[in-house]
Design a protein around this motif. Structure first.
Motif, short mmCIF file in Angstrom:
data_model
loop_
_atom_site.label_atom_id
_atom_site.label_comp_id
_atom_site.label_asym_id
_atom_site.label_seq_id
_atom_site.Cartn_x
_atom_site.Cartn_y
_atom_site.Cartn_z
N SER A 128 89.85 42.85 -15.51
CA SER A 128 89.86 42.28 -16.76
C SER A 128 88.58 41.41 -16.73
CB SER A 128 91.16 41.19 -16.99
OG SER A 128 90.93 40.64 -18.14
N LEU A 129 87.50 41.71 -17.74
CA LEU A 129 86.40 41.19 -17.89
C LEU A 129 86.38 40.11 -19.15
CD1 LEU A 129 84.04 43.41 -16.28
CD2 LEU A 129 84.89 41.39 -14.94
N ALA A 130 85.69 39.11 -19.51
CA ALA A 130 85.74 38.61 -20.73
C ALA A 130 84.10 37.86 -20.79
CB ALA A 130 86.63 37.50 -20.78
N ILE A 183 80.46 35.25 -13.14
CA ILE A 183 80.68 36.28 -11.79
C ILE A 183 79.40 35.94 -10.94
CG2 ILE A 183 81.85 38.20 -13.16
CD1 ILE A 183 78.93 39.46 -13.69
N LEU A 184 79.56 36.65 -9.92
CA LEU A 184 78.49 36.48 -8.83
C LEU A 184 77.68 37.83 -8.73
CD1 LEU A 184 80.47 34.80 -5.96
CD2 LEU A 184 79.14 33.75 -7.72
N VAL A 185 76.20 37.73 -8.87
CA VAL A 185 75.50 38.93 -9.20
C VAL A 185 74.12 38.89 -7.97
CG1 VAL A 185 75.86 39.47 -11.48
CG2 VAL A 185 74.15 37.93 -10.89
N ILE A 226 78.96 36.30 -18.35
CA ILE A 226 78.97 37.42 -19.01
C ILE A 226 78.66 36.94 -20.65
CG2 ILE A 226 80.24 39.24 -19.80
CD1 ILE A 226 81.92 39.23 -17.10
N THR A 227 77.70 37.73 -21.10
CA THR A 227 76.88 37.35 -22.32
C THR A 227 77.48 38.51 -23.29
OG1 THR A 227 74.80 38.40 -21.86
CG2 THR A 227 75.16 35.87 -21.80
N LYS A 228 77.73 39.63 -22.77
CA LYS A 228 77.94 40.95 -23.66
C LYS A 228 78.45 42.10 -22.64
CE LYS A 228 75.83 43.82 -27.26
NZ LYS A 228 74.61 44.07 -27.93
N LEU A 246 79.59 51.48 -18.19
CA LEU A 246 80.05 50.31 -18.72
C LEU A 246 79.04 49.33 -18.31
CD1 LEU A 246 82.47 48.72 -20.33
CD2 LEU A 246 83.40 48.31 -18.14
N VAL A 247 78.38 48.63 -19.21
CA VAL A 247 77.12 47.78 -19.06
C VAL A 247 77.67 46.40 -19.09
CG1 VAL A 247 74.80 47.20 -19.21
CG2 VAL A 247 75.59 49.50 -19.13
N ILE A 248 77.38 45.26 -18.15
CA ILE A 248 77.66 43.77 -18.46
C ILE A 248 76.52 43.17 -18.65
CG2 ILE A 248 78.91 41.78 -17.25
CD1 ILE A 248 80.72 43.89 -15.87
N ASN A 249 76.11 42.61 -19.66
CA ASN A 249 74.89 41.73 -19.65
C ASN A 249 75.29 40.48 -19.24
OD1 ASN A 249 73.50 44.00 -20.88
ND2 ASN A 249 73.73 43.44 -22.89
N THR A 250 74.39 39.93 -18.46
CA THR A 250 74.62 38.41 -18.12
C THR A 250 73.61 37.75 -18.23
OG1 THR A 250 73.85 38.90 -15.83
CG2 THR A 250 76.21 39.52 -16.07
N THR A 251 73.61 36.53 -17.91
CA THR A 251 72.49 35.54 -17.92
C THR A 251 71.43 35.70 -16.96
OG1 THR A 251 73.58 33.81 -16.56
CG2 THR A 251 73.75 33.43 -19.09
#
Length: 71
Positions: free
Chosen positions: A9-11, A16-18, A27-29, A39-44
């Motif tokens: 479950s991601l929101a 998160i740690l990258v 997580i921004t998008k 499935l792509v997770i856009n982060t700061t």
């Protein structure tokens, strides 16, 4: 270890740690590409493919007034 089932479950807004140094990022998008199935997770800290990060302990927001938690 063999797993039979995994739920993730991601929101948006979750931390998160990258990266190699476990840098914190929000997580921004969250995007799903139908044609490739990615499935792509856009982060700061930039975009990441799903399952290419670590979960960190989520901190609960602190409230100056304990009743604010329920408002």
């Amino acid at each position: 270890m063999n797993l039979n089932h995994v739920d993730i479950s991601l929101a948006v807004g979750q931390e998160i740690l990258v990266g190699n140094n476990d840098k914190r990022a929000k997580i921004t998008k969250i995007e799903y590409h139908e044609k490739s199935g990615d499935l792509v997770i856009n982060t700061t800290e930039g975009p990441r493919k799903a399952l290419n990060f670590k979960l960190c302990e989520q901190t609960q927001p602190t409230y100056s007034n304990p009743a604010d938690k329920y408002r």
